[in-house]
Design a protein around this motif. Sequence first.
Motif, PDB file in Angstrom:
ATOM      1  N   THR A 144       0.831  -1.200   0.000  1.00 36.60           N
ATOM      2  CA  THR A 144       0.000   0.000   0.000  1.00 36.60           C
ATOM      3  C   THR A 144       0.867   1.253   0.000  1.00 36.60           C
ATOM      4  N   GLU A 145       1.914   1.237   0.838  1.00 36.37           N
ATOM      5  CA  GLU A 145       2.819   2.392   0.891  1.00 36.37           C
ATOM      6  C   GLU A 145       3.468   2.643  -0.468  1.00 36.37           C
ATOM      7  N   LEU A 146       3.929   1.546  -1.065  1.00 34.05           N
ATOM      8  CA  LEU A 146       4.581   1.648  -2.376  1.00 34.05           C
ATOM      9  C   LEU A 146       3.618   2.257  -3.394  1.00 34.05           C
ATOM     10  N   PHE A 147       2.383   1.759  -3.405  1.00 35.58           N
ATOM     11  CA  PHE A 147       1.400   2.229  -4.370  1.00 35.58           C
ATOM     12  C   PHE A 147       1.054   3.701  -4.130  1.00 35.58           C
ATOM     13  N   ASP A 148       1.000   4.085  -2.846  1.00 40.93           N
ATOM     14  CA  ASP A 148       0.707   5.480  -2.539  1.00 40.93           C
ATOM     15  C   ASP A 148       1.774   6.405  -3.128  1.00 40.93           C
ATOM     16  N   ARG A 149       3.013   5.999  -2.939  1.00 43.65           N
ATOM     17  CA  ARG A 149       4.113   6.809  -3.450  1.00 43.65           C
ATOM     18  C   ARG A 149       4.006   6.966  -4.963  1.00 43.65           C
ATOM     19  N   LEU A 150       3.567   5.928  -5.630  1.00 41.87           N
ATOM     20  CA  LEU A 150       3.545   5.936  -7.097  1.00 41.87           C
ATOM     21  C   LEU A 150       2.204   6.373  -7.655  1.00 41.87           C
ATOM     22  N   ASN A 151       1.263   6.633  -6.759  1.00 39.79           N
ATOM     23  CA  ASN A 151      -0.048   7.053  -7.223  1.00 39.79           C
ATOM     24  C   ASN A 151      -0.754   5.944  -8.019  1.00 39.79           C
ATOM     25  N   ILE A 152      -0.592   4.722  -7.549  1.00 36.31           N
ATOM     26  CA  ILE A 152      -1.265   3.581  -8.184  1.00 36.31           C
ATOM     27  C   ILE A 152      -2.407   3.159  -7.275  1.00 36.31           C
ATOM     28  N   THR A 153      -3.567   2.935  -7.834  1.00 34.91           N
ATOM     29  CA  THR A 153      -4.687   2.466  -7.024  1.00 34.91           C
ATOM     30  C   THR A 153      -5.030   1.041  -7.430  1.00 34.91           C
ATOM     31  N   LEU A 154      -4.422   0.102  -6.747  1.00 37.40           N
ATOM     32  CA  LEU A 154      -4.703  -1.315  -7.007  1.00 37.40           C
ATOM     33  C   LEU A 154      -4.825  -2.029  -5.676  1.00 37.40           C
ATOM     34  N   ASP A 155      -5.647  -3.059  -5.644  1.00 42.53           N
ATOM     35  CA  ASP A 155      -5.780  -3.849  -4.429  1.00 42.53           C
ATOM     36  C   ASP A 155      -4.583  -4.793  -4.320  1.00 42.53           C
ATOM     37  N   PRO A 156      -3.762  -4.670  -3.278  1.00 45.74           N
ATOM     38  CA  PRO A 156      -2.580  -5.541  -3.154  1.00 45.74           C
ATOM     39  C   PRO A 156      -2.940  -7.020  -3.089  1.00 45.74           C
ATOM     40  N   ASP A 157      -4.180  -7.324  -2.695  1.00 47.81           N
ATOM     41  CA  ASP A 157      -4.553  -8.736  -2.545  1.00 47.81           C
ATOM     42  C   ASP A 157      -5.277  -9.300  -3.763  1.00 47.81           C
ATOM     43  N   ALA A 158      -5.392  -8.493  -4.814  1.00 53.69           N
ATOM     44  CA  ALA A 158      -6.046  -9.007  -6.030  1.00 53.69           C
ATOM     45  C   ALA A 158      -5.129 -10.019  -6.703  1.00 53.69           C
ATOM     46  N   GLU A 159      -5.730 -10.993  -7.358  1.00 52.61           N
ATOM     47  CA  GLU A 159      -4.928 -11.957  -8.088  1.00 52.61           C
ATOM     48  C   GLU A 159      -4.541 -11.334  -9.431  1.00 52.61           C
ATOM     49  N   VAL A 160      -3.290 -11.532  -9.829  1.00 51.32           N
ATOM     50  CA  VAL A 160      -2.799 -10.868 -11.042  1.00 51.32           C
ATOM     51  C   VAL A 160      -3.610 -11.268 -12.271  1.00 51.32           C
ATOM     52  N   SER A 161      -4.076 -12.506 -12.307  1.00 52.08           N
ATOM     53  CA  SER A 161      -4.822 -12.948 -13.486  1.00 52.08           C
ATOM     54  C   SER A 161      -6.105 -12.149 -13.699  1.00 52.08           C
ATOM     55  N   GLU A 162      -6.579 -11.473 -12.645  1.00 53.85           N
ATOM     56  CA  GLU A 162      -7.805 -10.702 -12.800  1.00 53.85           C
ATOM     57  C   GLU A 162      -7.539  -9.283 -13.300  1.00 53.85           C
ATOM     58  N   LEU A 163      -6.272  -8.894 -13.385  1.00 51.70           N
ATOM     59  CA  LEU A 163      -5.950  -7.516 -13.751  1.00 51.70           C
ATOM     60  C   LEU A 163      -5.865  -7.341 -15.263  1.00 51.70           C
ATOM     61  N   SER A 164      -6.115  -6.114 -15.717  1.00 55.61           N
ATOM     62  CA  SER A 164      -5.926  -5.790 -17.128  1.00 55.61           C
ATOM     63  C   SER A 164      -4.430  -5.682 -17.402  1.00 55.61           C
ATOM     64  N   VAL A 165      -4.109  -5.670 -18.699  1.00 58.00           N
ATOM     65  CA  VAL A 165      -2.697  -5.579 -19.080  1.00 58.00           C
ATOM     66  C   VAL A 165      -2.077  -4.320 -18.487  1.00 58.00           C
ATOM     67  N   ALA A 166      -2.814  -3.210 -18.535  1.00 63.69           N
ATOM     68  CA  ALA A 166      -2.276  -1.943 -18.029  1.00 63.69           C
ATOM     69  C   ALA A 166      -1.979  -2.046 -16.543  1.00 63.69           C
ATOM     70  N   ASN A 167      -2.888  -2.653 -15.803  1.00 64.80           N
ATOM     71  CA  ASN A 167      -2.677  -2.784 -14.364  1.00 64.80           C
ATOM     72  C   ASN A 167      -1.531  -3.732 -14.042  1.00 64.80           C
ATOM     73  N   ARG A 168      -1.372  -4.748 -14.874  1.00 67.42           N
ATOM     74  CA  ARG A 168      -0.234  -5.645 -14.657  1.00 67.42           C
ATOM     75  C   ARG A 168       1.068  -4.885 -14.855  1.00 67.42           C
ATOM     76  N   GLN A 169       1.048  -3.988 -15.833  1.00 69.40           N
ATOM     77  CA  GLN A 169       2.219  -3.158 -16.065  1.00 69.40           C
ATOM     78  C   GLN A 169       2.539  -2.321 -14.826  1.00 69.40           C
ATOM     79  N   MET A 170       1.470  -1.794 -14.206  1.00 72.64           N
ATOM     80  CA  MET A 170       1.646  -1.006 -12.981  1.00 72.64           C
ATOM     81  C   MET A 170       2.327  -1.846 -11.907  1.00 72.64           C
ATOM     82  N   VAL A 171       1.902  -3.099 -11.801  1.00 74.53           N
ATOM     83  CA  VAL A 171       2.499  -3.987 -10.810  1.00 74.53           C
ATOM     84  C   VAL A 171       3.987  -4.154 -11.108  1.00 74.53           C
TER      85      VAL A 171
END
Lengths: 515, 345
Positions: A144-171
Amino acid sequence: MVNASQVEAVSSSSAIPQVKPYEYVLEVVNARKEFPGVVALDNVSLKVRPGTVHALMGENGAGKSTLMKIIAGIYHPDAGEIRLRGEAVHLATPLAAQEAGIAMIHQELLLMNSMTVAENIWIRREPRNAFGLVNHAQMHQMTTELFDRLNITLDPDAEVSELSVANRQMVEIAKAVSFNSDVLIMDEPTSAITEKEVAHLFEIIRGLRERGIGIVYITHKMNELFEIADEFSVFRDGHYIATHLSSEVTRDDIIQMMVGREITQMFPKEEVEIGDVVLSVKNLTLEGVFHDVSFDVRAGEILGFAGLVGSGRSNVAETLFGVTPATSGTIEINGKKASIQTSHDAIKLGMAFLTEDRKETGCFLPLDIQENAQMAVIHDDFVKYGFVQEAKLEKVCLEISQKLRVKTPNMHECIENLSGGNQQKVLIGRWLLTNPKILILDEPTRGIDVGAKAEIHSLITQLAHNGVAVIMISSEMPEVLGMSDRVLVMHEGHCTGILDRADADQVKVMDLAAQ
Amino acid sequence: MTTRTATAPNATLAAPSKKRLPQEISILLVLFGIAAFFEVLGWFLVGQSFLGNMSRLQIIILQVSVIGIIAVGVTQVIITGGIDLSSGSVVAMSGMVAATFAQDANWPKIIHPALVDLPWFIPLAVGLAVGAAAGFVNGWLITKTKIPPFIATLGMMVSARGVARWYTDGSPVSGFTESFAMLGNGMGRWAPVVIFLVVAVVFHVVMRYTRFGKFTYAIGANPQAARVSGINIETHLIKVYMIAGLLAGLAAMVAIARIKTAQAGMGLMYELDAIAAAVIGGVSLSGGRGRITGTVIGALILGVMLSGFTFLRVDAYYQDIIKGAIIVVAVVVDMHRQNKRSKKT
C-alpha cells in the motif's frame, strides 16, 4: 570526462540533496553482439542521464531488443562495457542486473498470474514473522505504501490474473521501484493498452523521472516520443546512428535517421508481364486483429507487405490461408468468390503459404527432408488407396531440392541437421510441389545467410516470371522495396496505403508504417 | 548486380550424416542382453536354462501379446504428442460387455441371458465397437474441449472401469462358446500371438507407408505446421484415439477368450505397461518420433523381465520396483537424446 558544471546541475535539480558523481546513470560503451550468421549490435553506445526518459528508436531488427537484453543481463556482449553510475559492471544474469539496480519491464509481462499483486512484488523478499512464515499483513502494508508513493490504485490482494494488461504493467513498475532501481527499461509499454491507460502510465513515468530514475523507453510510436521522451537514440541495422534531444528534431528528421541507409544490396528484380487479377481481397477483417484490408494481386506480380512487427501483416496472411478464418470480407480467386475455412481449402484453391517462423510453424523437426517436403502435396496427389507413392515422391522431392540447391547428402537426412537457409529451401520446396498460383511468403529470408538469401530472391523472381502471384511480407525494408512491384503498408491492423514501385521509397513506407 | 551467391563464411556445409544404427537395433540388443543376463544367472542361481525352455518362451510371448496389441494403439497416440491412460479400463469395459454376447446356452450361470450361442464374430464386433466408442469419446473431448489428453483419458479410465462394474453388478462372466474361446486358444494356443503380430505388421505398414501414418507423425512433430500444411488435426486425432480404443477392445477379446472369463477388475494397469512398452521401445513422449517395431521390442523386454524375475524367484514386490525404475530410465534416455538433438541446432 565528466563535466563538473553538469554534475552540479543534475545534483541541484535532484530532489535528493546528494551529490551524484556521475553524469550518466547508465552507459553502454561500444557494445558488440554477434549471433550465428548476423551481427546484431556493432559498436553500439548509449548514454542515459538520471531523471530522464531516453527513447530507443529504430526499425524492426535495428538492434533495440538485443541492446535491452544486454542491459538487463539476459545476453552478454561479445565486446564493450556497461557502466552503471559511472562504474563498469558485469551483469552475469538478469538477477544480477536487478540487484545492481536495473529493472526491465518486458513486452510480455512476466508476472505469476495465480499469485496476488503483493506476492508478485515481494517474491523472494517477503517480510517474515517470528516463525519464519510470510507476514501477509506487513506485506499488504508495504505494498500500500509503495502504491501510494507511485499514485497507483490497485488492491494488493487481487490476483494478477484478474488484472488488465495496463494494471499488470503497474504492478511490474511498482516491483521495479521497490528494488530502488536507478534504471528502468520499458519495452513498448503502450502496445497493448488503451489511450486512457497510456495517460496514466505517462503520469507515473513522469513521477519516476522526478525521482531521478533513468528510463530507457523503447517505442515505435512517434507521438509518444515527443510526449514523454527527453532524449532519444536511433539505431539502424545494429548500428548506433545518433542521439538528440527530442525538443530539437522533427518527425521527418527521425524517419530520415531511422531509414537513412543507402541501399547497396542489389535485387534480381525483373520486369515481367503482369497478367490478370488472380487474388482480390475486399474489406477482409479478423475482428480485433485487423480491419478492412483490401487489395488485388495479379499474375506475375510481387506485392510486398511492409509494416512494423505487430501491425497485422502476418495475421492477414494467416487469414487468407484459412489458419484463422476471416470474420468478414470477401476473397475472390480468378474472379470467383472463395470460402477459405481451413488451410486445406486454401491449398485446393492453388494457394501456398511459407510461414514466418521456420521452427514454430514450418518444419517438422523430427522428420526427414522428404517427409517435410511432401506434407502439403499428399492430400490428393501422390496417394493411391491411402498409400503414399514413396518412389515417385522421392524423385520429385529430389528434383525440387536440387533445383533449390538444398545441401544434403540425401532425402532421408533429418531436417534438424540442416542449416537455416537449407531448411527454408526445403519448406519452399514443400509449397512449390503443390504448383501454387498464389504464393504467400512471410519473411522468406529471415535468419538465413547471404548466399541463400540471394538464391531465394532469384527464385521468387523466377516464380513471378512464370505467372505466380506473390505476396511477400518482410521486415527488411530493402527487400520489400527491391523485390516488390507494389508495396502495401500496414499500421495497427489497417492498410495505410499501397505504393507503386516507382513511388515507393524508405521514407514514404516508414511514414505510412509509423503514424 | 553484385555476385554474392558465394556462401557466407559461416554457412554450414551439408555434413554427411554419421551412419548410426537404427534405434530399433539398439533396443533389440538390450532385449538380447537382458535375456542373456537371465540365462547366465539361471545357471548359477537356479541351475537350469532360462531360454532353453519352450513352454516358458511361449508363456512370455502369450503374456506379451495382450499388452502388445494395446501398445500398438497407444504408440500412435503418443506419436501425435498425446497419451492414453484409459486402455486398461477400456479392456475391462469392452471385455465385460462383449462377454455377455459370447456365452454358451448350456452354461449354468448366464448373465444377461437374452443372446446366447451367437457366432464368435458377434461378441468380437461388440468388443471392438465398445473400445472404438471409448476412443471416440477420448478424441472428441480432446479436440472439441481442448482439454489435455492426460485429463480426458484419465476421466475415461475412471468411468470405463465404472461401466465395467455396473454392467453386471460386479459379477464375472464365463461360459463362452467354443468358437469364441478359439480367439484366445486357437491355432495350437498361438492365436493371441498371431493376432498381435498381424496387428503390429498392419500398423507398422500404416505408420510408415500411408498418408494416415505420415499425418500422425506430422501432428506430433509440429501441430501448427501440420495445420498450415492442410491437415485436419481434429478429425485425425479422433481417428487415432479411436484406433487406440479399438485395439484395447481387441486386446480384451483375446484376453477373455484365453482365460475364458471376464471380470470388471481385469486389465488393471495395462495402460501403464503399454505406455512403458512404447517408451522403452524409443517412442518419444514429446511426439513425432517412434516406431511400431520399437514398441513390439519394448513389450518383449517387459515380458522377458517379468518372466525372468519369476524364474529367479524374485519377490513380486521387487519386480514392480525394478519395472518402475526401468520406465524412468527409458524416459531419461529419451530426454537425453532430445537434449543432444536440440543442442546441435
